[in-house]
Design a protein around this motif. Structure first.
Motif, PDB file in Angstrom:
ATOM      1  N   ALA A  48      35.692 -10.001  29.615  1.00  0.00           N
ATOM      2  CA  ALA A  48      36.274 -11.292  28.530  1.00  0.00           C
ATOM      3  C   ALA A  48      34.810 -12.247  29.346  1.00  0.00           C
ATOM      4  CB  ALA A  48      37.421 -12.011  29.861  1.00  0.00           C
ATOM      5  N   SER A  49      34.519 -11.232  30.297  1.00  0.00           N
ATOM      6  CA  SER A  49      33.249 -12.320  30.842  1.00  0.00           C
ATOM      7  C   SER A  49      31.835 -12.891  30.359  1.00  0.00           C
ATOM      8  CB  SER A  49      32.550 -12.226  32.524  1.00  0.00           C
ATOM      9  OG  SER A  49      32.257 -10.601  32.339  1.00  0.00           O
ATOM     10  N   GLY A  50      31.424 -11.037  28.841  1.00  0.00           N
ATOM     11  CA  GLY A  50      30.636 -10.922  28.012  1.00  0.00           C
ATOM     12  C   GLY A  50      29.655 -10.903  27.967  1.00  0.00           C
ATOM     13  N   TRP A  51      29.295  -9.531  29.284  1.00  0.00           N
ATOM     14  CA  TRP A  51      27.658  -9.635  30.212  1.00  0.00           C
ATOM     15  C   TRP A  51      27.683  -7.905  29.261  1.00  0.00           C
ATOM     16  CZ3 TRP A  51      27.859  -4.483  32.253  1.00  0.00           C
ATOM     17  CH2 TRP A  51      29.330  -4.758  33.911  1.00  0.00           C
ATOM     18  N   THR A  52      26.306  -7.499  29.144  1.00  0.00           N
ATOM     19  CA  THR A  52      26.466  -6.634  28.424  1.00  0.00           C
ATOM     20  C   THR A  52      25.809  -5.390  29.508  1.00  0.00           C
ATOM     21  OG1 THR A  52      24.220  -6.773  28.124  1.00  0.00           O
ATOM     22  CG2 THR A  52      26.320  -7.934  26.609  1.00  0.00           C
ATOM     23  N   PRO A  53      25.380  -4.111  29.117  1.00  0.00           N
ATOM     24  CA  PRO A  53      24.965  -2.856  30.092  1.00  0.00           C
ATOM     25  C   PRO A  53      24.558  -3.440  30.693  1.00  0.00           C
ATOM     26  CG  PRO A  53      26.902  -2.057  29.539  1.00  0.00           C
ATOM     27  CD  PRO A  53      26.911  -3.437  28.191  1.00  0.00           C
ATOM     28  N   LEU A  54      22.705  -3.289  28.878  1.00  0.00           N
ATOM     29  CA  LEU A  54      22.248  -4.504  29.598  1.00  0.00           C
ATOM     30  C   LEU A  54      21.700  -5.100  29.658  1.00  0.00           C
ATOM     31  CD1 LEU A  54      20.148  -3.210  25.337  1.00  0.00           C
ATOM     32  CD2 LEU A  54      20.028  -1.796  27.643  1.00  0.00           C
ATOM     33  N   GLU A  55      22.101  -6.331  30.038  1.00  0.00           N
ATOM     34  CA  GLU A  55      22.289  -7.482  30.731  1.00  0.00           C
ATOM     35  C   GLU A  55      22.325  -7.247  31.770  1.00  0.00           C
ATOM     36  OE1 GLU A  55      23.624 -10.948  27.317  1.00  0.00           O
ATOM     37  OE2 GLU A  55      25.194 -10.296  28.718  1.00  0.00           O
ATOM     38  N   LEU A  56      23.468  -6.031  32.330  1.00  0.00           N
ATOM     39  CA  LEU A  56      22.855  -6.173  33.783  1.00  0.00           C
ATOM     40  C   LEU A  56      21.555  -5.253  33.736  1.00  0.00           C
ATOM     41  CD1 LEU A  56      25.270  -6.230  36.224  1.00  0.00           C
ATOM     42  CD2 LEU A  56      25.975  -3.682  35.256  1.00  0.00           C
ATOM     43  N   VAL A  57      21.608  -4.415  33.412  1.00  0.00           N
ATOM     44  CA  VAL A  57      20.114  -3.873  33.898  1.00  0.00           C
ATOM     45  C   VAL A  57      18.838  -5.171  34.558  1.00  0.00           C
ATOM     46  CG1 VAL A  57      18.332  -2.665  33.527  1.00  0.00           C
ATOM     47  CG2 VAL A  57      20.732  -1.748  32.742  1.00  0.00           C
TER      48      VAL A  57
END
Length: 169
Positions: A48-57
């Motif tokens: 629900a927060s909307g972040w993606t794994p690439l955004e986390l990297v």
């Protein structure tokens, strides 16, 4: 690149060695788990927060930049919030995992050099990172980086599990 868990049973040269081992392990675990996901899962959010794994990297690369270069070293880093757009994490469609991984590893190498090349009791340079507060010691910054990585790696475990990717240590 696979790095073994930095077990407390393995002797360390000192506190700086412990910090760099954990940060190296977390960084590579993050990249390994992200790489194991299919490309569409890397760019999509399952939360629900909307972040993606690439955004986390990308976010974690900028976390290290903000705390080590902008904070501890007091350097002008241009845009310390370059991982954000419209008050949320952002990755441009042209950015690839390879590019983001290379940037994170390079930032990590710099972080390791700073940690091993300074006394952990050294206080960060005054500057805008601290928003008027007294700068933290390098050891406090290292603890913060370890908790940041551990917390976000746990988040990635949940996303990877939902997507059918690798989880855990």
């Amino acid at each position: 690149m696979v790095i073994d868990f930095p077990s407390p049973m393995i002797p360390a040269a000192g506190r700086a060695d412990v910090f760099t081992r954990y940060l190296d392990y977390f960084r590579e675990s993050l990249l390994e788990k992200t790489a194991a996901l299919p490309e569409p899962e890397r760019r999509a959010s399952r939360l629900a927060s909307g972040w993606t794994p690439l955004e986390l990297v990308k976010h974690l690369r900028f976390v290290e930049l903000r705390w080590i270069e902008w904070g501890f070293q007091g350097r002008d880093v241009g845009d310390p919030w370059g991982d954000r757009r419209d008050d949320r994490w952002h990755v441009d469609p042209s950015e690839t995992l390879d590019d983001l991984a290379a940037a994170l590893r390079a930032q990590g190498a710099h972080t390791s050099e700073v940690i091993t090349g300074n006394d952990l009791d050294a206080v960060g340079a005054p500057g805008p990172r601290w928003d008027g507060a007294d700068p933290a010691t390098l050891e406090r910054i290292c603890f913060h980086l370890v908790q940041e990585y551990a917390r976000h790696l746990g988040h990635l475990d949940v996303v990877a599990e939902i997507a059918g990717g690798p989880t855990g240590e």
